[in-house]
Scaffold this motif. Structure first.
Motif, PDB file in Angstrom:
ATOM      1  N   HIS A   1     -39.218   9.538  11.380  1.00  0.00           N
ATOM      2  CA  HIS A   1     -37.817   9.354  10.990  1.00  0.00           C
ATOM      3  C   HIS A   1     -36.991   9.220  12.263  1.00  0.00           C
ATOM      4  N   ASP A   2     -35.686   9.016  12.128  1.00  0.00           N
ATOM      5  CA  ASP A   2     -34.857   8.694  13.290  1.00  0.00           C
ATOM      6  C   ASP A   2     -34.674   9.832  14.294  1.00  0.00           C
ATOM      7  N   ARG A   3     -34.990  11.068  13.951  1.00  0.00           N
ATOM      8  CA  ARG A   3     -34.881  12.182  14.894  1.00  0.00           C
ATOM      9  C   ARG A   3     -36.168  12.427  15.678  1.00  0.00           C
TER      10      ARG A   3
ATOM     11  N   ARG B   1     -39.438  11.530  18.196  1.00  0.00           N
ATOM     12  CA  ARG B   1     -39.641  10.905  19.492  1.00  0.00           C
ATOM     13  C   ARG B   1     -41.041  10.313  19.479  1.00  0.00           C
TER      14      ARG B   1
ATOM     15  N   ILE C   1     -35.927   7.135  19.426  1.00  0.00           N
ATOM     16  CA  ILE C   1     -35.927   6.045  18.443  1.00  0.00           C
ATOM     17  C   ILE C   1     -34.486   5.576  18.236  1.00  0.00           C
ATOM     18  N   GLU C   2     -34.266   4.286  18.330  1.00  0.00           N
ATOM     19  CA  GLU C   2     -32.936   3.718  18.065  1.00  0.00           C
ATOM     20  C   GLU C   2     -32.965   2.949  16.779  1.00  0.00           C
TER      21      GLU C   2
END
Length: 86
Positions: A71-73, A75, A85-86
């Protein structure tokens, strides 16, 4: 259909683990949740501007199969370096 190339690199997905420190502060550590096969490509010409200075950000594009862990949090750890992650 997008051709991603071969998934020939091992990339570790690091999941954040937040706990309370001894003084009540939040402390985030990173747990290696899973290592997956991926395709990693350096992004050429990616620069950032900070206080009038230009510097290379070291951006990469990572292509992997869909999974329930990332997920976006998270690494990503690849080639001894940790990426956001962007």
């Amino acid at each position: 259909m997008l051709s991603a190339g071969k998934l020939n690199e091992r990339v570790a997905i690091l999941v954040p683990m937040t706990v309370q420190g001894q003084f009540g502060e939040q402390v985030t550590t990173w747990k290696n949740e899973r290592t997956v096969w991926a395709n990693v490509v350096f992004q050429r010409g990616v620069h950032a501007l900070n206080a009038g200075e230009s510097w290379l950000t070291g951006s990469v594009t990572v292509t992997m199969r869909d999974n329930r862990v990332i997920h976006d949090r998270c690494r990503l750890l690849w080639d001894g370096k940790t990426y956001m992650i962007e």
